[in-house]
Design an enzyme around this catalytic site. Structure first.
Site, PDB file in Angstrom:
ATOM      1  N   THR A   1     -67.215 -55.770 -10.418  1.00  0.00           N
ATOM      2  CA  THR A   1     -66.352 -56.366  -9.513  1.00  0.00           C
ATOM      3  C   THR A   1     -64.992 -56.686  -9.839  1.00  0.00           C
ATOM      4  O   THR A   1     -64.125 -56.556  -8.923  1.00  0.00           O
ATOM      5  CB  THR A   1     -67.262 -57.896  -9.335  1.00  0.00           C
ATOM      6  OG1 THR A   1     -68.670 -57.613  -9.300  1.00  0.00           O
ATOM      7  CG2 THR A   1     -66.552 -58.664  -8.450  1.00  0.00           C
TER       8      THR A   1
ATOM      9  N   ASN B   1     -75.392 -48.185  -3.978  1.00  0.00           N
ATOM     10  CA  ASN B   1     -76.383 -48.709  -4.859  1.00  0.00           C
ATOM     11  C   ASN B   1     -77.725 -49.038  -4.115  1.00  0.00           C
ATOM     12  O   ASN B   1     -78.624 -49.086  -4.674  1.00  0.00           O
ATOM     13  CB  ASN B   1     -75.805 -50.076  -5.274  1.00  0.00           C
ATOM     14  CG  ASN B   1     -75.097 -50.950  -4.442  1.00  0.00           C
ATOM     15  OD1 ASN B   1     -74.073 -50.557  -3.818  1.00  0.00           O
ATOM     16  ND2 ASN B   1     -75.764 -52.032  -4.160  1.00  0.00           N
TER      17      ASN B   1
ATOM     18  N   GLY C   1     -70.627 -51.884 -17.436  1.00  0.00           N
ATOM     19  CA  GLY C   1     -71.447 -51.186 -18.584  1.00  0.00           C
ATOM     20  C   GLY C   1     -73.071 -51.712 -18.373  1.00  0.00           C
ATOM     21  O   GLY C   1     -73.805 -51.016 -18.949  1.00  0.00           O
ATOM     22  N   HIS C   2     -73.137 -52.676 -17.633  1.00  0.00           N
ATOM     23  CA  HIS C   2     -74.726 -53.079 -17.406  1.00  0.00           C
ATOM     24  C   HIS C   2     -75.656 -52.114 -16.548  1.00  0.00           C
ATOM     25  O   HIS C   2     -76.627 -52.097 -16.486  1.00  0.00           O
ATOM     26  CB  HIS C   2     -75.056 -54.598 -17.184  1.00  0.00           C
ATOM     27  CG  HIS C   2     -74.839 -54.851 -15.710  1.00  0.00           C
ATOM     28  ND1 HIS C   2     -75.769 -54.969 -14.980  1.00  0.00           N
ATOM     29  CD2 HIS C   2     -73.509 -55.279 -15.096  1.00  0.00           C
ATOM     30  CE1 HIS C   2     -75.320 -55.396 -13.660  1.00  0.00           C
ATOM     31  NE2 HIS C   2     -74.092 -55.530 -14.008  1.00  0.00           N
TER      32      HIS C   2
ATOM     33  N   CYS D   1     -80.377 -63.889   0.880  1.00  0.00           N
ATOM     34  CA  CYS D   1     -80.713 -65.266   1.543  1.00  0.00           C
ATOM     35  C   CYS D   1     -79.634 -65.902   0.950  1.00  0.00           C
ATOM     36  O   CYS D   1     -79.310 -66.452   0.213  1.00  0.00           O
ATOM     37  CB  CYS D   1     -81.962 -65.475   0.631  1.00  0.00           C
ATOM     38  SG  CYS D   1     -82.846 -66.577   1.534  1.00  0.00           S
TER      39      CYS D   1
HETATM   40  C1  LIG Z   1     -73.418 -53.560  -9.714  1.00  0.00           C
HETATM   41  C2  LIG Z   1     -72.540 -52.815  -8.891  1.00  0.00           C
HETATM   42  C3  LIG Z   1     -71.186 -53.347  -8.802  1.00  0.00           C
HETATM   43  C4  LIG Z   1     -70.762 -54.764  -9.752  1.00  0.00           C
HETATM   44  O1  LIG Z   1     -70.899 -54.557 -10.829  1.00  0.00           O
HETATM   45  P1  LIG Z   1     -70.803 -56.075 -11.670  1.00  0.00           P
HETATM   46  O2  LIG Z   1     -70.442 -55.593 -13.222  1.00  0.00           O
HETATM   47  O3  LIG Z   1     -72.040 -56.461 -11.612  1.00  0.00           O
HETATM   48  O4  LIG Z   1     -69.601 -56.667 -11.197  1.00  0.00           O
HETATM   49  C5  LIG Z   1     -70.207 -52.841  -7.937  1.00  0.00           C
HETATM   50  N1  LIG Z   1     -70.481 -51.962  -7.271  1.00  0.00           N
HETATM   51  C6  LIG Z   1     -71.712 -51.220  -7.311  1.00  0.00           C
HETATM   52  C7  LIG Z   1     -72.008 -50.055  -6.423  1.00  0.00           C
HETATM   53  C8  LIG Z   1     -72.662 -51.749  -8.063  1.00  0.00           C
HETATM   54  O5  LIG Z   1     -73.714 -51.234  -8.128  1.00  0.00           O
END
Ligand SMILES: *Cc1c(COP(=O)(O)O)cnc(C)c1O
Length: 417
Positions: free
Chosen positions: A75, A153, A202-203, A327
């Site tokens: 983000t 996503n 990263g996550h 929601c």
């Molecule tokens: C998860 C995601 C984000 C946000 O990443 P964060 O590290 O959670 O802020 C942005 N863009 C896409 C396409 C994502 O899947």
């Protein structure tokens, strides 16, 4: 109900920290806790390890280490890319993005509109694809930046980033892509893609939450978003999240070696899951184009059923999946991605996303395929009066169905994207 094993089909929301990644980062939470900016060896030797991690993430996307700026998340990377492009081009107050971006872009675009910037949210086709001619004609002399995600996503649908980058270059406009869903699934080469700015998190690739990066192509004008110390060559203030940076570097190494797995084993599991659901459960349809698409993602509309009800029953048997619904006020807002693709709010509220990953096995898919059909059957039986929407993207005014027994899961939070 106590649940031992988790059957995790939500890898687009977040991923498990790889044991190798945890092992690599732990010393930086225990013995190696110095500040990398300190003059003495106990601190500044850590700076070397940060640079090693920077090299590893640079390798993942074929960038130079100096083109990598570590951030706190995807983000922040997205917000930084757009804000920097605007600040570096003060005469230009127009931004182009799409209606199907992550909320990081949608909400930031709305924020900019409130502050008298002009933001175009490009619509998409029913299969989730983008009309490049429309993109081209939307670029204006005052357009500072175009920001288009690489992989969606929610649906996994891919946009032609290389073509879009070339288009922007020919018009002299900066191009940013949110590539958060790409690592491990797509080969990333910033040089052949031709992008100016690119975000990762990263996550989504088996590192912890709270670490991201922004690729900033050499010689691209840049203004920091977080203003403070000289860290990250003055591009992002704040003491480095050392352990997570190290983790990100290790995760980058791992997923580079696993891309073949995602493209063969994971794709095969995803296809088996999807084909089985579509052929054994009536009134289901895949949402979005079949190809080009991420190998791990399947988004399926279950007509006449609320996704939240499906997710609640799946949760009871240890299965994690998601809907793109948010929601907010106690009523479910259908996913902005699916409604932008022209799905009716009713059908959009019946869509479930399954996203697989490295730690999924065929046994997980068997377990899901054993539990899902009876759940759908049970929910449909509970609402016999409900008209089932016919499959196909074009639909007339199907009445909203009654919602007894299909209430949403407890808690009113937006689901992670
Ligand atoms: C998860 C995601 C984000 C946000 O990443 P964060 O590290 O959670 O802020 C942005 N863009 C896409 C396409 C994502 O899947």
């Amino acid at each position: 109900m106590s649940q031992h094993k988790i059957y995790y089909f939500d890898n687009n929301a977040t991923t498990r920290v790889a044991p190798e990644v945890l092992e690599a980062m732990l010393p930086y939470l225990t013995e190696e806790w110095g500040n990398p900016s300190s003059a003495y060896g106990f601190g500044n030797r850590i700076a070397k390890h940060i640079e090693h991690a920077r090299q590893n993430v640079a390798n993942l996307i074929n960038a130079e280490p100096r083109e990598i700026v570590f951030t706190s998340c995807g983000t922040e990377s997205n917000n930084t890319a757009i804000q920097s492009s605007l600040l570096c081009n003060p005469g230009k107050r127009h931004v182009i993005t799409t209606a199907v971006e992550h909320s990081a872009n949608i909400k930031f675009g709305q924020f900019l509109q409130k502050h008298s910037y002009d933001v175009t949210f490009l619509p998409v086709e029913p299969d989730g694809s983008l009309d490049l001619h429309l993109l081209e004609t939307s670029i204006r002399p005052d357009t500072a930046v175009v920001s288009v995600m690489w992989a969606n996503n929610e649906t996994g649908v891919l946009f032609p980033i290389e073509e879009i980058a070339a288009l922007c270059r020919s018009k002299g406009v900066l191009f940013h892509t949110d590539a958060v869903q790409a690592p491990g699934k797509l080969k990333i080469d910033v040089k052949s893609l031709g992008v100016d700015l690119l975000s990762l998190s990263g996550h989504k690739l088996h590192a912890p939450k709270g670490i991201g990066l922004l690729y900033v192509k050499r010689r691209t004008k840049f203004q920091p978003y977080i203003i403070g110390g000289h860290q990250e060559r003055g591009k992002r203030g704040g003491t480095e999240n050392v352990a997570s940076v190290i983790a990100f570097g290790r995760a980058a190494e791992l997923v580079m070696g696993r891309i073949d797995d995602e493209n063969s084993r994971v794709r095969r599991m995803r296809d088996r899951l999807e084909n089985s659901v579509l052929s054994t459960i009536p009134n289901t349809i895949r949402t979005g184009a079949k190809e080009p698409r991420l190998p791990n993602t399947s988004n399926i509309a279950f007509d006449g059923v609320e996704a939240e009800a499906i997710l609640m029953l799946l949760d009871q048997v240890g299965i994690c999946a998601s809907s793109g619904s948010a929601c907010t006020t106690g009523a479910l807002d259908p996913s902005h991605v699916l409604t932008a693709m022209g799905l009716s709010p009713t059908r959009a509220r019946g869509c479930v996303r399954f996203s697989l990953g490295f730690y999924n096995s065929d046994k997980d898919v068997d377990y899901l395929l054993g539990h899902l059909p009876p759940i759908i059957q049970r929910l449909r039986a509970m609402a016999p009066a409900n008209a089932v929407e016919r499959t196909g993207h074009k639909h007339s005014s199907t009445p909203e169905h009654g919602e007894e027994a299909q209430g949403m899961a407890a808690g009113s939070r937006e689901s992670p994207q």
